[in-house]
Scaffold this motif. Structure first.
Motif, PDB file in Angstrom:
ATOM      1  N   THR A  57      40.542  11.218  12.961  1.00  0.00           N
ATOM      2  CA  THR A  57      41.507  12.278  13.233  1.00  0.00           C
ATOM      3  C   THR A  57      42.622  12.298  12.193  1.00  0.00           C
ATOM      4  O   THR A  57      43.047  13.369  11.725  1.00  0.00           O
ATOM      5  CB  THR A  57      42.104  12.106  14.634  1.00  0.00           C
ATOM      6  OG1 THR A  57      41.050  12.086  15.605  1.00  0.00           O
ATOM      7  CG2 THR A  57      43.059  13.233  14.972  1.00  0.00           C
TER       8      THR A  57
ATOM      9  N   LEU B  45      37.704  16.723  21.110  1.00  0.00           N
ATOM     10  CA  LEU B  45      38.634  15.887  21.868  1.00  0.00           C
ATOM     11  C   LEU B  45      38.195  15.766  23.316  1.00  0.00           C
ATOM     12  O   LEU B  45      38.219  14.670  23.905  1.00  0.00           O
ATOM     13  CB  LEU B  45      40.050  16.475  21.787  1.00  0.00           C
ATOM     14  CG  LEU B  45      41.105  15.819  22.686  1.00  0.00           C
ATOM     15  CD1 LEU B  45      41.268  14.342  22.344  1.00  0.00           C
ATOM     16  CD2 LEU B  45      42.433  16.558  22.580  1.00  0.00           C
TER      17      LEU B  45
ATOM     18  N   ASP C 174      41.167  13.653   8.965  1.00  0.00           N
ATOM     19  CA  ASP C 174      40.945  15.096   9.111  1.00  0.00           C
ATOM     20  C   ASP C 174      42.265  15.851   9.028  1.00  0.00           C
ATOM     21  O   ASP C 174      42.357  16.919   8.396  1.00  0.00           O
ATOM     22  CB  ASP C 174      40.249  15.361  10.445  1.00  0.00           C
ATOM     23  CG  ASP C 174      39.440  16.649  10.428  1.00  0.00           C
ATOM     24  OD1 ASP C 174      39.093  17.101   9.324  1.00  0.00           O
ATOM     25  OD2 ASP C 174      39.162  17.194  11.508  1.00  0.00           O
ATOM     26  N   LEU C 175      43.282  15.297   9.666  1.00  0.00           N
ATOM     27  CA  LEU C 175      44.612  15.915   9.646  1.00  0.00           C
ATOM     28  C   LEU C 175      45.151  16.026   8.226  1.00  0.00           C
ATOM     29  O   LEU C 175      45.704  17.060   7.828  1.00  0.00           O
ATOM     30  CB  LEU C 175      45.537  15.086  10.529  1.00  0.00           C
ATOM     31  CG  LEU C 175      46.985  15.522  10.748  1.00  0.00           C
ATOM     32  CD1 LEU C 175      47.458  15.020  12.115  1.00  0.00           C
ATOM     33  CD2 LEU C 175      47.904  14.958   9.675  1.00  0.00           C
TER      34      LEU C 175
ATOM     35  N   THR D 113      37.790  21.555  17.384  1.00  0.00           N
ATOM     36  CA  THR D 113      38.567  20.323  17.482  1.00  0.00           C
ATOM     37  C   THR D 113      38.926  20.022  18.932  1.00  0.00           C
ATOM     38  O   THR D 113      38.888  18.869  19.371  1.00  0.00           O
ATOM     39  CB  THR D 113      39.848  20.433  16.630  1.00  0.00           C
ATOM     40  OG1 THR D 113      39.487  20.753  15.283  1.00  0.00           O
ATOM     41  CG2 THR D 113      40.619  19.121  16.647  1.00  0.00           C
TER      42      THR D 113
ATOM     43  N   ALA E 134      45.484  15.039  19.953  1.00  0.00           N
ATOM     44  CA  ALA E 134      44.348  14.119  20.049  1.00  0.00           C
ATOM     45  C   ALA E 134      44.790  12.678  19.798  1.00  0.00           C
ATOM     46  O   ALA E 134      44.319  11.756  20.474  1.00  0.00           O
ATOM     47  CB  ALA E 134      43.260  14.521  19.053  1.00  0.00           C
TER      48      ALA E 134
ATOM     49  N   HIS F 229      36.507   9.910   4.741  1.00  0.00           N
ATOM     50  CA  HIS F 229      36.472  10.676   5.990  1.00  0.00           C
ATOM     51  C   HIS F 229      35.049  10.794   6.528  1.00  0.00           C
ATOM     52  O   HIS F 229      34.787  10.539   7.714  1.00  0.00           O
ATOM     53  CB  HIS F 229      37.070  12.063   5.748  1.00  0.00           C
ATOM     54  CG  HIS F 229      37.066  12.937   6.953  1.00  0.00           C
ATOM     55  ND1 HIS F 229      36.658  14.251   6.920  1.00  0.00           N
ATOM     56  CD2 HIS F 229      37.410  12.697   8.246  1.00  0.00           C
ATOM     57  CE1 HIS F 229      36.760  14.775   8.122  1.00  0.00           C
ATOM     58  NE2 HIS F 229      37.212  13.858   8.949  1.00  0.00           N
TER      59      HIS F 229
ATOM     60  N   HIS G 223      45.236  18.076  16.468  1.00  0.00           N
ATOM     61  CA  HIS G 223      45.020  16.714  15.978  1.00  0.00           C
ATOM     62  C   HIS G 223      46.137  15.775  16.447  1.00  0.00           C
ATOM     63  O   HIS G 223      45.883  14.623  16.802  1.00  0.00           O
ATOM     64  CB  HIS G 223      44.953  16.714  14.455  1.00  0.00           C
ATOM     65  CG  HIS G 223      43.621  17.126  13.921  1.00  0.00           C
ATOM     66  ND1 HIS G 223      43.464  18.066  12.928  1.00  0.00           N
ATOM     67  CD2 HIS G 223      42.361  16.724  14.237  1.00  0.00           C
ATOM     68  CE1 HIS G 223      42.185  18.224  12.649  1.00  0.00           C
ATOM     69  NE2 HIS G 223      41.503  17.427  13.442  1.00  0.00           N
TER      70      HIS G 223
ATOM     71  N   THR H  85      45.240  23.950  14.254  1.00  0.00           N
ATOM     72  CA  THR H  85      44.355  22.790  14.364  1.00  0.00           C
ATOM     73  C   THR H  85      45.128  21.501  14.150  1.00  0.00           C
ATOM     74  O   THR H  85      44.827  20.466  14.760  1.00  0.00           O
ATOM     75  CB  THR H  85      43.209  22.899  13.340  1.00  0.00           C
ATOM     76  OG1 THR H  85      42.547  24.159  13.501  1.00  0.00           O
ATOM     77  CG2 THR H  85      42.210  21.782  13.522  1.00  0.00           C
TER      78      THR H  85
END
Length: 348
Positions: free
Chosen positions: A96, A263, A99-100, A259, A62, A121, A59, A55
């Motif tokens: 993003t 995107l 989240d990363l 994810t 993205a 977030h 990211h 994931t």
């Protein structure tokens, strides 16, 4: 430790967190949070455990794709709502990045800063949906796009939503006042109902805009694909994540495909916006062509009239004598109002 009830209940994250490892899952429910039934393997990188490595790669992709979309948006100087829609993509970049940092374990859940980063977030997620919703009204021209009224109304209201949801999240994680981590009803309503309603209203507004104001119906396809990708991502996250995780031997889980779907839905937002604004540049080029056509017609009129001032015998100083003077030409039966020969009557 007692096993939490993972059945679906209104205002309860136990079911969602048992399916997929959301960033808020360690902070709601029991004192140590809710752990998913199955989740992706972690990898060790320079003595640091990296969670959700697959994931994490999505990211990064993205971020690159969003930067490319922003570049193309900024290059369309005459597009309607260019400055408004670009704020949505900036917010998506921030979501993003957060989240990363959180799902990968770069900011570990045991850190004292983790609840605050998670609150930011969640606030950014709601602000992003709110910004998307307000962009749905730009095409209706309630306020002229690109003006301070249009831009600052989106900026200020999005910041208010961000601040409110961030405070609500942190208050829930810390059990402040009426907000409790074991019963995060308000946070659940914001996370699922508020964000979902904002997305749904945006979709309805764009369908109305296309049907009522555009002759081309192809943008409806972009809208439908965006809805399809977003809905598919949600179904994968909250329905099939555990099945995917078990089938893939814990190498990936539903968060990976969710994810990707998110995107793709964001890319369809760009594709839809581009499809309804691309003709602005064509219109401006067409206007220049029309200007050149008018100049050509004026040139023919000047030739037919005998010169720039309608006097074939010279400039404005040739008023005495000559073929088209005021004195001599006034008696000619073929003279125009300023003494010039009336070629139009002879030709037509």
């Amino acid at each position: 430790m007692s096993t939490p009830d993972t059945s679906f209940r209104f205002g309860d994250f136990n079911y969602a967190c048992s399916m997929v490892s959301l960033t808020l899952c360690p902070l709601v429910g029991q004192s140590d949070g809710v752990e998913p039934v199955c989740y992706s393997r972690n990898v060790r990188l320079v003595d640091t455990l990296i969670f959700q490595p697959s994931t994490l790669i999505i990211h990064i992709i993205a971020l690159i794709m969003t930067a490319i979309m922003i570049y193309h948006i900024r290059s369309k100087y005459t597009a309607v709502g260019r400055k408004e829609i670009i704020m949505f993509f900036y917010l998506y970049i921030l979501v993003t990045i957060m989240d990363l940092l959180l799902i990968s374990g770069i900011i570990p859940t045991a850190s004292s800063l983790y609840p605050y980063f998670t609150g930011v977030h969640l606030g950014l997620i709601s602000a992003t949906f709110w910004c998307l919703l307000l962009n749905g009204f730009v095409g209706f021209q309630f306020a002229e796009d690109g003006t301070p009224l249009s831009l600052w109304s989106i900026r200020i209201s999005s910041f208010v939503v961000f601040a409110a949801v961030t405070f609500l999240s942190i208050a829930t994680f810390k059990d402040l006042g009426p907000f409790k981590r074991e019963a995060p009803i308000a946070l659940w309503i914001v996370f699922f109902i508020f964000n979902g309603a904002a997305f749904l209203i945006y979709v309805i507004l764009q369908i109305v805009l296309v049907v009522n104001t555009l002759d081309d119906r192809w943008p409806l396809g972009d809208i439908m694909f965006g809805v399809l990708f977003f809905a598919t991502g949600q179904v994968i996250l909250y329905v099939f994540s555990v099945d995917i995780c078990n089938f893939a031997k814990h190498y990936i889980d539903g968060l990976f495909f969710g994810t990707i779907a998110t995107l793709l839905s964001v890319m369809m937002v760009y594709k839809y916006w581009d499809s309804i604004t691309k003709e602005d540049l064509e219109f401006s080029v067409g206007s220049k062509q029309n200007v050149w056509e008018v100049k050509e017609l004026l040139g023919e009129d000047e030739m037919a009239g005998g010169g720039l001032y309608g006097q074939p015998g010279g400039g404005p100083g040739s008023q005495h004598g000559g073929y088209g003077g005021f004195n001599g030409g006034a008696h000619s039966p073929a003279a125009g109002p300023y003494g010039q020969p009336n070629y139009f009557e002879e030709r037509y």
